[in-house]
Design a protein around this motif. Structure first.
Motif, short mmCIF file in Angstrom:
data_model
loop_
_atom_site.label_atom_id
_atom_site.label_comp_id
_atom_site.label_asym_id
_atom_site.label_seq_id
_atom_site.Cartn_x
_atom_site.Cartn_y
_atom_site.Cartn_z
N PHE A 50 -42.32 5.80 29.21
CA PHE A 50 -41.82 7.11 28.77
C PHE A 50 -41.98 7.22 27.26
O PHE A 50 -41.54 6.36 26.51
CB PHE A 50 -40.36 7.31 29.19
N GLN A 51 -42.65 8.30 26.82
CA GLN A 51 -42.93 8.51 25.40
C GLN A 51 -41.78 9.22 24.70
O GLN A 51 -41.54 9.01 23.52
CB GLN A 51 -44.21 9.35 25.25
N TYR A 52 -41.07 10.06 25.42
CA TYR A 52 -40.00 10.87 24.84
C TYR A 52 -38.69 10.64 25.57
O TYR A 52 -38.67 10.33 26.76
CB TYR A 52 -40.34 12.36 24.95
N ALA A 53 -37.59 10.84 24.86
CA ALA A 53 -36.27 10.80 25.49
C ALA A 53 -36.10 12.05 26.35
O ALA A 53 -36.64 13.11 26.05
CB ALA A 53 -35.18 10.75 24.42
N SER A 54 -35.38 11.88 27.43
CA SER A 54 -35.16 12.99 28.36
C SER A 54 -33.78 12.87 28.99
O SER A 54 -33.26 11.77 29.16
CB SER A 54 -36.22 12.95 29.47
N ARG A 55 -33.26 14.00 29.40
CA ARG A 55 -32.05 14.00 30.22
C ARG A 55 -32.46 13.64 31.65
O ARG A 55 -33.57 13.94 32.07
CB ARG A 55 -31.38 15.37 30.22
N SER A 56 -31.56 13.02 32.36
CA SER A 56 -31.78 12.78 33.79
C SER A 56 -30.90 13.79 34.54
O SER A 56 -29.89 14.25 34.01
CB SER A 56 -31.41 11.36 34.17
N TYR A 57 -31.32 14.12 35.75
CA TYR A 57 -30.64 15.17 36.51
C TYR A 57 -30.24 14.68 37.89
O TYR A 57 -30.87 13.79 38.47
CB TYR A 57 -31.54 16.40 36.63
N GLN A 58 -29.22 15.33 38.43
CA GLN A 58 -28.70 14.99 39.75
C GLN A 58 -29.72 15.25 40.85
O GLN A 58 -29.77 14.53 41.84
CB GLN A 58 -27.44 15.80 40.01
N SER A 64 -29.97 21.60 37.75
CA SER A 64 -28.93 20.77 38.36
C SER A 64 -28.14 20.07 37.26
O SER A 64 -28.58 20.04 36.11
CB SER A 64 -29.54 19.76 39.33
N PRO A 65 -26.98 19.50 37.59
CA PRO A 65 -26.18 18.84 36.56
C PRO A 65 -26.94 17.69 35.87
O PRO A 65 -27.62 16.91 36.52
CB PRO A 65 -24.98 18.28 37.34
N SER A 66 -26.81 17.65 34.54
CA SER A 66 -27.38 16.56 33.76
C SER A 66 -26.50 15.33 33.94
O SER A 66 -25.28 15.42 33.90
CB SER A 66 -27.44 16.96 32.29
N MET A 67 -27.14 14.18 34.16
CA MET A 67 -26.39 12.96 34.46
C MET A 67 -26.33 12.00 33.28
O MET A 67 -25.33 11.35 33.07
CB MET A 67 -27.02 12.25 35.66
N GLY A 68 -27.41 11.86 32.54
CA GLY A 68 -27.46 10.89 31.44
C GLY A 68 -28.77 11.01 30.70
O GLY A 68 -29.36 12.09 30.65
N MET A 69 -29.24 9.89 30.16
CA MET A 69 -30.47 9.89 29.36
C MET A 69 -31.42 8.79 29.80
O MET A 69 -31.01 7.74 30.26
CB MET A 69 -30.14 9.67 27.88
N TRP A 109 -33.05 11.94 38.50
CA TRP A 109 -34.40 12.49 38.39
C TRP A 109 -34.78 12.82 36.96
O TRP A 109 -33.96 13.30 36.19
CB TRP A 109 -34.49 13.76 39.25
N VAL A 110 -36.04 12.57 36.62
CA VAL A 110 -36.60 12.92 35.31
C VAL A 110 -38.02 13.45 35.53
O VAL A 110 -38.73 12.99 36.41
CB VAL A 110 -36.56 11.71 34.34
N ASN A 111 -38.39 14.44 34.72
CA ASN A 111 -39.70 15.06 34.87
C ASN A 111 -40.80 14.23 34.22
O ASN A 111 -40.59 13.51 33.25
CB ASN A 111 -39.69 16.47 34.27
N LYS A 112 -42.01 14.39 34.75
CA LYS A 112 -43.18 13.65 34.31
C LYS A 112 -43.62 13.99 32.88
O LYS A 112 -44.26 13.18 32.22
CB LYS A 112 -44.33 13.95 35.28
N VAL A 113 -43.26 15.15 32.35
CA VAL A 113 -43.75 15.55 31.02
C VAL A 113 -43.32 14.61 29.91
O VAL A 113 -43.90 14.62 28.83
CB VAL A 113 -43.34 17.00 30.64
N TYR A 114 -42.33 13.76 30.16
CA TYR A 114 -41.83 12.85 29.13
C TYR A 114 -42.58 11.52 29.10
O TYR A 114 -42.28 10.66 28.30
CB TYR A 114 -40.32 12.63 29.33
N LEU A 115 -43.58 11.36 29.98
CA LEU A 115 -44.36 10.12 30.04
C LEU A 115 -45.35 10.02 28.89
O LEU A 115 -45.86 11.01 28.38
CB LEU A 115 -45.18 10.05 31.33
#
Length: 127
Positions: A50-58, A64-69, A109-115
């Motif tokens: 992962f190249q960038y920090a991202s929020r993780s989601y439920q 959806s609710p953000s869970m963490g990082m 869950w985290v999106n692919k754009v942060y790779l």
């Protein structure tokens, strides 16, 4: 003598039933837990950068609710699914990875754009 035989048979029967029950519920130590809660000894984790920090989601949806990082660096993902598109730093993707985040949350869950660009084409199993 007859009482002794009954006691031995009862003990052996209990031990056999107990062992059978343990065998039926045992899970291999290397089995990965899938999102539905069942286990699969063949489900492998895939390491991505992962190249960038991202929020993780439920769920695989930024609404959806953000869970963490998830912070930059190498992380293991379980699988991917498709969901709403996310655009970040000029990249857009509707691919979402199931991951354990850096905040201690499991199966988020985290999106692919942060790779990192080098991880975009690494094959990941579908959920």
């Amino acid at each position: 003598m007859r009482q002794l035989k009954r006691s031995v048979v009862a003990v052996l029967s209990t031990a056999a039933l107990g062992a059978a029950g343990l065998a039926a519920t045992a899970v291999p130590a290397n089995a990965a837990q899938n999102p539905a809660g069942s286990t699969s000894a063949t489900q492998a984790l895939t390491e991505l950068n992962f190249q960038y920090a991202s929020r993780s989601y439920q769920s695989p949806n930024p609404q959806s609710p953000s869970m963490g990082m998830v912070y930059p660096g190498r992380r293991y993902v379980y699988c991917y699914t498709m969901g709403p598109s996310v655009t970040y730093m000029g990249k857009t993707s509707s691919t979402w990875f199931l991951i354990d985040d850096d905040s201690g949350n499991k199966h988020v869950w985290v999106n692919k754009v942060y790779l990192d660009p080098d991880s975009w084409n690494v094959p990941v199993p579908k959920c």
